[in-house]
Design a protein around this motif. Sequence first.
Motif, mmCIF file in Angstrom:
data_model
loop_
_atom_site.group_PDB
_atom_site.id
_atom_site.type_symbol
_atom_site.label_atom_id
_atom_site.label_comp_id
_atom_site.label_asym_id
_atom_site.label_seq_id
_atom_site.Cartn_x
_atom_site.Cartn_y
_atom_site.Cartn_z
ATOM 1 N N CYS A 87 2.187 9.042 -0.372
ATOM 2 C CA CYS A 87 1.824 7.644 -0.560
ATOM 3 C C CYS A 87 2.918 6.756 0.039
ATOM 4 C CB CYS A 87 1.645 7.320 -2.047
ATOM 5 S SG CYS A 87 1.216 5.584 -2.327
ATOM 6 N N ILE A 120 -2.272 5.448 1.144
ATOM 7 C CA ILE A 120 -2.066 4.870 -0.189
ATOM 8 C C ILE A 120 -2.792 5.745 -1.210
ATOM 9 C CG2 ILE A 120 -2.369 2.801 -1.611
ATOM 10 C CD1 ILE A 120 -0.474 2.450 0.799
ATOM 11 N N CYS A 121 -2.076 6.182 -2.237
ATOM 12 C CA CYS A 121 -2.653 7.088 -3.239
ATOM 13 C C CYS A 121 -3.607 6.353 -4.173
ATOM 14 C CB CYS A 121 -1.541 7.771 -4.037
ATOM 15 S SG CYS A 121 -0.693 6.713 -5.224
ATOM 16 N N CYS A 124 -2.018 3.722 -6.495
ATOM 17 C CA CYS A 124 -1.539 2.485 -5.870
ATOM 18 C C CYS A 124 -2.649 1.638 -5.243
ATOM 19 C CB CYS A 124 -0.500 2.808 -4.790
ATOM 20 S SG CYS A 124 1.030 3.496 -5.470
ATOM 21 N N SER A 125 -3.821 2.238 -5.003
ATOM 22 C CA SER A 125 -4.876 1.471 -4.333
ATOM 23 C C SER A 125 -5.659 0.591 -5.293
ATOM 24 C CB SER A 125 -5.835 2.391 -3.605
ATOM 25 O OG SER A 125 -6.472 3.280 -4.488
#
Length: 125
Positions: A87, A120-121, A124-125
Amino acid sequence: MNRRNTPSKEAVLDLLKSSKRALSQDAIERQLTIKINRATIYRVLNRFCEDDLVHRIVAEDGKQYFAICKKCKHPSDIILPHFHFRCLSCDTIECLQIPVEYSVPKGYEVQNTNCVLTGICNDCS
């Protein structure tokens, strides 16, 4: 190979077992509850890799991460090739449960794979 068990080895292995994500040497050093010098941590991690207890993930920036992947072992306890996801927001790396399929030209013998996807994991999204 049988190797002598030490407090350093136990501490690093326990930390990797309890982590849900791959850890860099820096992260391991910060999270250990006992003081272990950097060279010893690297030596322990390299031995774990040699003994197939841990796998090494090299990110696209060259930084190394180490993980015990509980879900990606073959019945013979050999760590199977699989993708990892790094990420860009939280800078974590995790194992993905996607089988790696590839082919190489005749006469080539693959001895290692390193598959790192970046983005982006989910957290985090």
